[in-house]
Design an enzyme around this catalytic site. Structure first.
Site, short mmCIF file in Angstrom:
data_model
loop_
_atom_site.label_atom_id
_atom_site.label_comp_id
_atom_site.label_asym_id
_atom_site.label_seq_id
_atom_site.Cartn_x
_atom_site.Cartn_y
_atom_site.Cartn_z
N LYS A 109 0.41 -1.25 -0.31
CA LYS A 109 0.01 -0.17 -0.35
C LYS A 109 0.62 1.48 -0.33
O LYS A 109 1.61 1.20 1.12
CB LYS A 109 -0.68 -0.28 1.31
CG LYS A 109 -1.70 0.83 1.35
CD LYS A 109 -2.88 0.86 2.32
CE LYS A 109 -3.92 1.64 2.83
NZ LYS A 109 -5.10 1.65 3.90
N HIS A 111 -0.24 3.74 0.61
CA HIS A 111 -1.28 5.46 0.74
C HIS A 111 -1.07 5.01 2.26
O HIS A 111 -1.53 3.99 2.87
CB HIS A 111 -2.36 5.82 0.19
CG HIS A 111 -3.53 5.04 0.11
ND1 HIS A 111 -2.95 3.78 -0.88
CD2 HIS A 111 -4.36 4.49 0.39
CE1 HIS A 111 -4.08 3.60 -0.78
NE2 HIS A 111 -4.95 3.96 -0.13
#
Length: 223
Positions: A109, A111
């Protein structure tokens, strides 16, 4: 354990539920390895409360019996995620063993909190890996790389089903290879031999013949 030995209650309940739900099927199936198997096990079909309860109870009992010291259960995405969460709960409720659980993402991921691993932190922790069906061992090996990259220490692996087959070299089993790779115990709730015992108890002779023929061709030597 030979085929004549009775199944434990958890093993019987797990095989019964797996067959009824379609997670365990007998017939003709082509595996990723190219082998033509007389049975197929898809843990993703164990998707009801009662089934996941039986499964988590079995994992927890096997882990408690194993007696290894660990801090975190790790479940490889995606099937390992509910296994790790449910087993952590069963360990707490049924054995008084309180540990964290974690799992990986298929893609990191970029963010928010970011990262590849979700759940309990692995750095400096002893980690026990859960997996479903042991065929090639690829999922566990990827998990090992992830855990070590996060600073965790592998202390073993617990599987749902060991197919008890020799690897590509025709000599050692995938579980034996994985044991050597990890340097720690690799145990399972079910083995192919348990499925054969279950079939014998049902009197399913056609499936038994196919399973025995497959084991004669690809199976490891029985202890």
């Amino acid at each position: 354990m030979d085929d004549a030995e009775s199944l434990s209650r958890v093993q019987k309940d797990l095989i019964d539920g797996s067959f009824a739900s379609g997670a365990l099927r007998f017939g003709t199936f082509t595996l990723k390895s190219g082998r033509i198997s007389p049975y197929f096990f898809n843990a993703g079909e164990l998707s009801t409360g009662p089934l996941i309860s039986v499964l988590a109870t079995g994992y927890a009992a096997e882990i408690a019996k194993l007696g290894v010291k660990f801090d975190v259960l790790f479940g490889p995405a995606y099937k390992g995620i509910p296994l790790a969460a449910a087993t952590a709960l069963a360990l707490h409720r049924e054995h008084g063993i309180d540990v964290g659980y974690a799992f990986d993402r298929k893609e990191a991921k970029d963010h928010g909190e970011g990262g590849r691993v979700v759940g309990a932190p692995l750095k400096g922790k002893r980690v026990l890996v859960l997996d479903d069906v042991m065929t090639s061992g690829k999922a566990v090996r990827i998990s090992v790389d992830t855990i070590r990259a996060e600073g965790g220490e592998i202390v073993g692996a617990v599987l749902l089903l060991d197919r008890e087959e020799v690897g590509p070299d025709g000599k050692t089993s995938t579980v034996e290879d994985l044991h050597g790779f990890l340097g720690h115990e690799v145990v399972s709730l079910l083995k192919m031999r348990h499925l054969i015992t279950w079939l014998k108890n049902r009197g399913d002779n056609s499936s038994i013949e196919a399973m025995e023929a497959y084991r004669a061709q690809y199976g490891i030597k029985q202890n």
